[in-house]
Scaffold this active site. Sequence first.
Site, PDB file in Angstrom:
ATOM      1  N   HIS A  34       0.856  -1.184   0.000  1.00 19.07           N
ATOM      2  CA  HIS A  34       0.000   0.000   0.000  1.00 19.07           C
ATOM      3  C   HIS A  34       0.893   1.235   0.000  1.00 19.07           C
ATOM      4  CE1 HIS A  34       1.084   0.108   4.189  1.00 19.07           C
ATOM      5  NE2 HIS A  34       0.499  -1.074   4.425  1.00 19.07           N
ATOM      6  N   GLY A  85       1.887   3.114   2.242  1.00 18.83           N
ATOM      7  CA  GLY A  85       2.905   3.126   3.307  1.00 18.83           C
ATOM      8  C   GLY A  85       4.179   2.445   2.828  1.00 18.83           C
ATOM      9  N   HIS A  86       4.027   1.271   2.195  1.00 16.22           N
ATOM     10  CA  HIS A  86       5.208   0.571   1.651  1.00 16.22           C
ATOM     11  C   HIS A  86       5.857   1.407   0.549  1.00 16.22           C
ATOM     12  CE1 HIS A  86       2.668  -3.027   2.902  1.00 16.22           C
ATOM     13  NE2 HIS A  86       3.782  -3.246   3.543  1.00 16.22           N
ATOM     14  N   VAL A  89       2.254   6.560   7.033  1.00 18.69           N
ATOM     15  CA  VAL A  89       1.352   7.131   6.016  1.00 18.69           C
ATOM     16  C   VAL A  89      -0.080   6.828   6.466  1.00 18.69           C
ATOM     17  CG1 VAL A  89       0.653   7.089   3.586  1.00 18.69           C
ATOM     18  CG2 VAL A  89       3.067   6.820   4.202  1.00 18.69           C
TER      19      VAL A  89
END
Length: 276
Positions: free
Chosen positions: A31, A33-34, A173
């Site tokens: 997502h 964040g990654h 995030v």
Amino acid sequence: MKVTEKIDDMKRLRQPLTEPVGLVPTMGYLHEGHLALVRRAREENISVVVSIFVNPTQFGPREDFNRYPRDPQRDLTLLEKERTDIVFMPSPAEMYPAQFNSWVEIGKVTERLEGASRPGHLRGVATICAKLFNIIQPTKAYFGQKDAQQLVVIKKMVADLNMNLEIVTVPTVREPDGLAMSSRNTYLNPEQRRAAIVLYQALSLAQKLWSQGERDAAKLRQQMTDLICKQPLANIDYISIANAETLDELDRVNTPALVSLAVRISNTRLIDNVVL
Ligand code: PAF
């Protein structure tokens, strides 16, 4: 972008990479964040390696290893767009052959919080990260602040075992309403998804009270507890206000403090944190 499932191949592909090499360890189902970790690695390094491995040893026997979401094809498409050089996606048998029997145990910082609620989890995380660092030999490795205790543990392992890399912390995030991005958010139905924002609300409340001068950790914990208890789908596992480095619980919030919490929304256990 090269993709390999084999440790020997990964080591061979690593050899000609131009330094610095940034590693982003993930369990896949990527997502934003990654992708923030991958973008940061891309900015700071000449070469970028991403690992995708749902690590069985960091899941307890009654946890969600089998149903943890997986979509390797989609992950590869996203990583190609981010100009990843190598994706390492081994199988469990490749990483843990039948005779495997060595573990990395980090001491006191693993005893509380996730360590207490999920026995063996942080040992599994430390062991897989040590293996990935040995195989890939990165200059820097990138981790999200959302898994705050994991970061403390990995930094401690790298320092104590004199590992030759730098650990980089990347801010959490969040979704527009504040929910921290997590692959486990996909377990939430619409009603649970709405309820899940209570984690961020509780952290924001602690931040607000702290900025208004509240330094009594018990009072901050109590206000967070009261707020979460108003949400019928939420069950608190822990709320902690701890020294951000040692993770010792604080009475007074006078040093950098990690406010962290684990809350079950129906059956889904979510974690989040802020640093004061
Ligand atoms: O944060 C994660 O996704 C995992 O714990 C990690 C660091 C990839 C180790 O399996």
